[in-house]
Scaffold this active site. Sequence first.
Site, PDB file in Angstrom:
ATOM      1  N   SER A 201      41.721  79.833  38.666  1.00 32.26           N
ATOM      2  CA  SER A 201      43.095  80.163  39.056  1.00 32.26           C
ATOM      3  C   SER A 201      44.077  79.380  38.201  1.00 32.26           C
ATOM      4  O   SER A 201      45.167  79.880  37.893  1.00 32.26           O
ATOM      5  CB  SER A 201      43.313  79.921  40.557  1.00 32.26           C
ATOM      6  OG  SER A 201      42.686  78.727  40.968  1.00 32.26           O
TER       7      SER A 201
ATOM      8  N   LYS B 137      22.117  85.992  22.664  1.00 36.16           N
ATOM      9  CA  LYS B 137      21.184  86.548  21.670  1.00 36.16           C
ATOM     10  C   LYS B 137      19.810  86.902  22.253  1.00 36.16           C
ATOM     11  O   LYS B 137      19.081  87.716  21.681  1.00 36.16           O
ATOM     12  CB  LYS B 137      21.005  85.568  20.517  1.00 36.16           C
ATOM     13  CG  LYS B 137      22.276  85.272  19.748  1.00 36.16           C
ATOM     14  CD  LYS B 137      22.405  86.154  18.551  1.00 36.16           C
ATOM     15  CE  LYS B 137      23.566  85.711  17.684  1.00 36.16           C
ATOM     16  NZ  LYS B 137      23.773  86.591  16.540  1.00 36.16           N
TER      17      LYS B 137
ATOM     18  N   THR C  64      12.924  86.043  10.997  1.00 38.00           N
ATOM     19  CA  THR C  64      14.357  86.261  10.858  1.00 38.00           C
ATOM     20  C   THR C  64      14.982  85.090  10.132  1.00 38.00           C
ATOM     21  O   THR C  64      14.330  84.054   9.922  1.00 38.00           O
ATOM     22  CB  THR C  64      15.035  86.446  12.235  1.00 38.00           C
ATOM     23  OG1 THR C  64      16.336  87.010  12.023  1.00 38.00           O
ATOM     24  CG2 THR C  64      15.174  85.118  12.967  1.00 38.00           C
TER      25      THR C  64
ATOM     26  N   SER D 131      21.379  80.971  11.855  1.00 36.59           N
ATOM     27  CA  SER D 131      22.035  79.671  11.971  1.00 36.59           C
ATOM     28  C   SER D 131      21.597  78.949  13.240  1.00 36.59           C
ATOM     29  O   SER D 131      22.012  77.836  13.487  1.00 36.59           O
ATOM     30  CB  SER D 131      23.549  79.842  12.000  1.00 36.59           C
ATOM     31  OG  SER D 131      23.919  80.500  13.191  1.00 36.59           O
TER      32      SER D 131
ATOM     33  N   GLN E 231      16.454  80.961  17.829  1.00 38.73           N
ATOM     34  CA  GLN E 231      15.938  80.481  19.108  1.00 38.73           C
ATOM     35  C   GLN E 231      15.587  81.662  20.006  1.00 38.73           C
ATOM     36  O   GLN E 231      14.537  81.692  20.649  1.00 38.73           O
ATOM     37  CB  GLN E 231      17.017  79.628  19.780  1.00 38.73           C
ATOM     38  CG  GLN E 231      16.464  78.572  20.697  1.00 38.73           C
ATOM     39  CD  GLN E 231      17.557  77.734  21.358  1.00 38.73           C
ATOM     40  OE1 GLN E 231      17.465  77.446  22.523  1.00 38.73           O
ATOM     41  NE2 GLN E 231      18.582  77.344  20.618  1.00 38.73           N
TER      42      GLN E 231
ATOM     43  N   GLY F 219      28.432  88.661  12.642  1.00 42.12           N
ATOM     44  CA  GLY F 219      27.926  89.890  12.039  1.00 42.12           C
ATOM     45  C   GLY F 219      28.385  91.133  12.784  1.00 42.12           C
ATOM     46  O   GLY F 219      28.439  92.224  12.236  1.00 42.12           O
TER      47      GLY F 219
ATOM     48  N   ASP G 147      39.464  87.860   8.168  1.00 40.84           N
ATOM     49  CA  ASP G 147      40.325  88.990   7.755  1.00 40.84           C
ATOM     50  C   ASP G 147      39.833  90.345   8.243  1.00 40.84           C
ATOM     51  O   ASP G 147      39.985  91.351   7.529  1.00 40.84           O
ATOM     52  CB  ASP G 147      40.450  89.037   6.220  1.00 40.84           C
ATOM     53  CG  ASP G 147      41.362  87.929   5.720  1.00 40.84           C
ATOM     54  OD1 ASP G 147      41.163  87.462   4.586  1.00 40.84           O
ATOM     55  OD2 ASP G 147      42.267  87.523   6.494  1.00 40.84           O
TER      56      ASP G 147
END
Lengths: 266, 331
Positions: free
Chosen positions: A32, A56, A79, A82, A87, A184, A213
């Site tokens: 709130s 993920k 894979t 980062s 994980q 991504g 951008d």
Amino acid sequence: MSGRLTITVNDILKAKNRIHSCVHTTPVFTSSTFDESYGRKFYFKAENLQKTGSFKARGALNAVTVLKEGESPPKGVVTHSSGNHGQALAWAARMRGLQCAVVAPNNSPNVKLDAIRGYGADIVICDPTPTSRQETCHRIGRERGFHFVPPYDHPDVIAGQGTLGAEFLEQIPELDAILVPTSGGGMVSGIAIAAQALKPDLKVFIVEPNGKDVEKCLRAGERLWPNPPRFLETIADGIRLQQLGHVTWPIIRELVQKDVFSVVLS
Amino acid sequence: MASTLNGFPVTLDDVTSARDRILRHLHYTPVLTSSTFDSKYGRKFYFKAENFQKTGSFKSRGALNAVTKLVEEKQERVVGVTTHSSGNHGQALAWAAQHCGLPCNVIVPRNTPTVKIDAIKGYGADVTLCEPNPTSRAETCAAICSEKNYVYIPSADHYDVMAGQGTIALEFLEQVPMLDAILVAASAGGMVSGIACAAKQLKPEIKKPFGKDLERCLREGKRLWPEPPQYVDTIAEGIRIQQLGKLAFPIVLSLAEKEVFTTTNAQIVEGMRFAFERMKVVIEGASGAVIAAAMSKRLRRMDGRLRHVGVILCGGNVDIDHIPWLPTREA
């Protein structure tokens, strides 16, 4: 490549059935104090409480489950990540009895590498550039017979992330807009697909680190980013990619709001 | 002197009425689980996340029940409310008073974290500082009561406060009906009393910071603590009071387990770190203590039939610039 891969809300619902029993239906928090300070009703979908500590897990588990249930399941998956997708994939592979290798940049936080190893996956270190990540990843895949599960540019990963959107709308049907941090673009694509089918008026907004951008690209209708792909300078280490993915880009161009929230995070 | 209970001073009816009074103003907090924790410690654990509660701790339940009931019963004759508090009850009472449109004055020990003092003021209450010992708290509070004619709402030793805290048990049992035991941090004992009364069939086990000697008191059936009341030296500033309250003691004696879990500062930190790092939740020292109890060898050795164990994460009001394992951040 024109148009986009047809990923629909049905793919998302199938994903939900595949992953439902293994992932958390995460709570929605409210404050709130926040609402009073900022003049609207806000709902925080707590994917920080998800299995493996990020959303993920959804996409990774959906992708791995599809592979496992396929005609010739691979020995394992690989894979580049980062951290959070690595994980999640390590956990998902273990859940479905597959091996896993994760290619991680040499500047990944130790806590993330330890967590990946904790799920039984093998870590392979690469240089901190998108190119090195991809090349190392493809090599490992060839050498070990592992199937590549990318962090975002894959329909099963996108459909998995989309389950988040479907869940959120079940919990808070009155949502008018969703703010989504974007790297991504796997999560925002999945959420946008879910929203288009379940609540077409819902506005999905991208939140990006300064320098990505995306708004310029969306308004021009074109990928304006320089090549080769770069990382941005930001403390938000999970959203460092400058470019949106190639599978995610057409989805986002079609379904996501052109107004983008750009945040200074360095 | 302890005596056995004749019936319960806080009945299940008191707790369900409390729930009806307060439910729509509070959060129905989630129960979190961690498969990592379960595999490491050999049971199924359920963490009731009262750190997400209004005002950042379970105390808003008891405070709102007590103030609402007071206003229902006394109406215009209540001029304001007051209490003395290490922080969480003070914040909860300030919030509850604001909710009910009443002035509030909170007596706070002068070494209370600034974040807690600011939070109390944020809910519109006045703050009066006192010396950091139980005697000064009580005396300063009594002075405010007589000067301003405010009603004193204690943080624990009050049946309406206990009934409010007991609503945690109602919720928890709805969410996890198969609970065999509940681990509860105890300071003056308001929460454990409320939970014990509400969950008669369960086996609430009490968690306390090292030095409280609660187990000795429970086994001998007597209040053995020295007078005047002391503080225990612990980083968990929410559970510093050495003695259980006078109303709470007979309830705890009667309904809680005699095995009491003790924690050191190092164990509290380990509990907090697990919550922050693996569960992604912000909790304060007292909650860390309960997690430490869940991690303890003592629990490990206990009855294997305690398969489903509840852990109350009582609060999350930490100063984020003063996290125990991080260097202090200068403002």
